[in-house]
Design an enzyme around this catalytic site. Structure first.
Site, PDB file in Angstrom:
ATOM      1  N   CYS A   1       0.798  -1.197  -0.095  1.00 22.24           N
ATOM      2  CA  CYS A   1       0.112  -0.018  -0.126  1.00 22.24           C
ATOM      3  C   CYS A   1       0.899   1.294   0.017  1.00 22.24           C
ATOM      4  CB  CYS A   1      -1.043  -0.163   1.331  1.00 22.24           C
ATOM      5  SG  CYS A   1       0.100  -0.058   2.670  1.00 22.24           S
TER       6      CYS A   1
ATOM      7  N   CYS B   1      -2.821   3.021   7.748  1.00 21.52           N
ATOM      8  CA  CYS B   1      -4.324   3.064   7.994  1.00 21.52           C
ATOM      9  C   CYS B   1      -4.729   2.599   9.509  1.00 21.52           C
ATOM     10  CB  CYS B   1      -5.064   2.149   6.949  1.00 21.52           C
ATOM     11  SG  CYS B   1      -4.504   0.209   7.739  1.00 21.52           S
TER      12      CYS B   1
ATOM     13  N   ASP C   1       2.458   2.626   2.556  1.00 15.68           N
ATOM     14  CA  ASP C   1       2.526   3.344   3.812  1.00 15.68           C
ATOM     15  C   ASP C   1       3.763   2.992   4.446  1.00 15.68           C
ATOM     16  OD1 ASP C   1       0.187   4.747   3.593  1.00 15.68           O
ATOM     17  OD2 ASP C   1      -0.896   2.961   4.225  1.00 15.68           O
TER      18      ASP C   1
ATOM     19  N   CYS D   1      -0.848  -4.909   7.108  1.00 17.67           N
ATOM     20  CA  CYS D   1      -0.861  -3.604   7.926  1.00 17.67           C
ATOM     21  C   CYS D   1      -0.120  -3.442   9.098  1.00 17.67           C
ATOM     22  CB  CYS D   1      -2.090  -2.701   7.871  1.00 17.67           C
ATOM     23  SG  CYS D   1      -2.955  -2.535   6.538  1.00 17.67           S
TER      24      CYS D   1
HETATM   25 FE1  FES Z   1      -1.386   0.726   4.254  1.00 14.16          FE
HETATM   26 FE2  FES Z   1      -2.984  -0.351   5.716  1.00 14.16          FE
HETATM   27  S1  FES Z   1      -3.534   0.042   4.258  1.00 14.16           S
HETATM   28  S2  FES Z   1      -0.983   0.332   6.274  1.00 14.16           S
END
Ligand code: FES
Length: 219
Positions: A39, A66, A41, A110
Site C-alpha cells: 500500500c 491506515c 505506507d 498493515c
Molecule cells: Fe497501508 Fe494499512 S493500508 S498500512
C-alpha cells in the site's frame, strides 16, 4: 441514515483514535523505518533499551498507515514496553491482532508492517551494540537485502524495488570492504542527504565493512 458498519473491533478503533506511544525518541538505541509494498505506507519505530537488563524502557512509533496499522503500532508498543528484547521479539502479528480482538484479513499486511518495524528496530539495536556477531560476509545480495529497508521518499516504497540504486560496487581493502553505492538522484535533491544517511546506517555497522560511500547521479 443508517450507520456505516466498520470492519474493526472496538479495541482497534479505540487504539486508532487514541494511539499510545506516538512520536519519536531522540538518540534512540534502535530505530527502524519499514514500508509496505502492498500500500506504500510507512512506519517508523524508535526504542531505548536498558544496557544491563536488556529491557525496553521506552518505545515510540510514527505511522503513515491506515487504522489497522496505527492500532497495531499502538498495541505492539504497549506490549513491548518493559519487556526484554528477547521477549519483545516474540510479539507476532498474530498475537498483536489477537490482542486487538482481530483485524480484517484484508488488513493483515498493515499489522505485519507494524510488527516488522519492531523486529527491525530490535535488530538495529543488536547490530549497533555488537550483540549480533555477523558471520555472513557482506555481498551484493546482502547489501540489496539491507537496502530493502531504505525508503525511496519519492514513492514510499523501498529503494531497490523502485530502482533508485543504479550501482553497487564492493572492493576488498586490507582492513575491510569499501562499499560504493550509486543513487539515481541528483546530489542537490531535497531528499539526497536523507537517503544517503539511511543507506549508511543500514550497512556501515557490519563487521567486514570499513566504509560506505554513497554517490549520486548528477542528472
Ligand atoms: Fe497501508 Fe494499512 S493500508 S498500512
Amino acid at each position: 441514515m443508517s450507520k456505516i458498519k466498520l470492519p474493526y473491533t472496538k479495541k482497534v478503533l479505540e487504539h486508532f483514535k487514541n494511539p499510545r506511544n506516538v512520536g519519536e525518541i531522540e538518540n534512540p538505541d534502535g530505530k527502524a523505518i519499514e514500508g509496505s509494498p502492498a500500500c506504500g505506507d510507512m512506519v517508523q519505530l524508535t526504542l531505548k533499551v536498558d544496557e544491563k537488563t536488556k529491557r525496553i524502557t521506552d518505545i515510540k512509533f510514527k505511522s503513515y498507515g491506515c487504522a489497522s496499522n496505527i492500532a497495531t503500532g499502538s498495541i505492539i508498543t504497549e506490549m513491548a514496553k518493559g519487556k526484554t528484547i528477547d521477549e519483545a521479539k516474540k510479539i507476532s502479528w498474530k498475537s498483536a491482532s489477537e490482542e486487538l480482538g482481530g483485524l480484517p484479513a484484508v488488513k493483515a499486511h498493515c499489522s505485519v508492517l507494524a510488527v516488522s518495524s519492531l523486529r527491525e528496530a530490535i535488530r538495529n539495536y543488536e547490530e549497533r551494540h555488537g550483540i549480533i556477531h555477523e558471520v555472513e560476509p557482506t555481498t551484493e545480495e546482502v547489501v540489496k537485502r539491507r537496502l530493502r529497508h531504505v525508503m525511496n521518499p519519492l514513492t514510499g516504497l523501498d529503494v531497490i524495488r523502485t530502482n533508485l540504486i543504479s550501482n553497487i560496487s564492493i572492493k576488498n581493502g586490507s582492513d575491510g570492504k569499501i562499499i560504493e553505492i550509486t543513487v539515481d538522484l541528483p546530489e542537490d535533491h531535497q531528499f539526497a542527504n536523507n537517503v544517503k544517511k539511511e543507506i549508511q546506517e543500514k550497512i556501515e555497522h557490519r563487521k567486514d565493512v570499513k566504509k560506505v560511500i554513497v554517490k549520486f547521479l548528477n542528472n
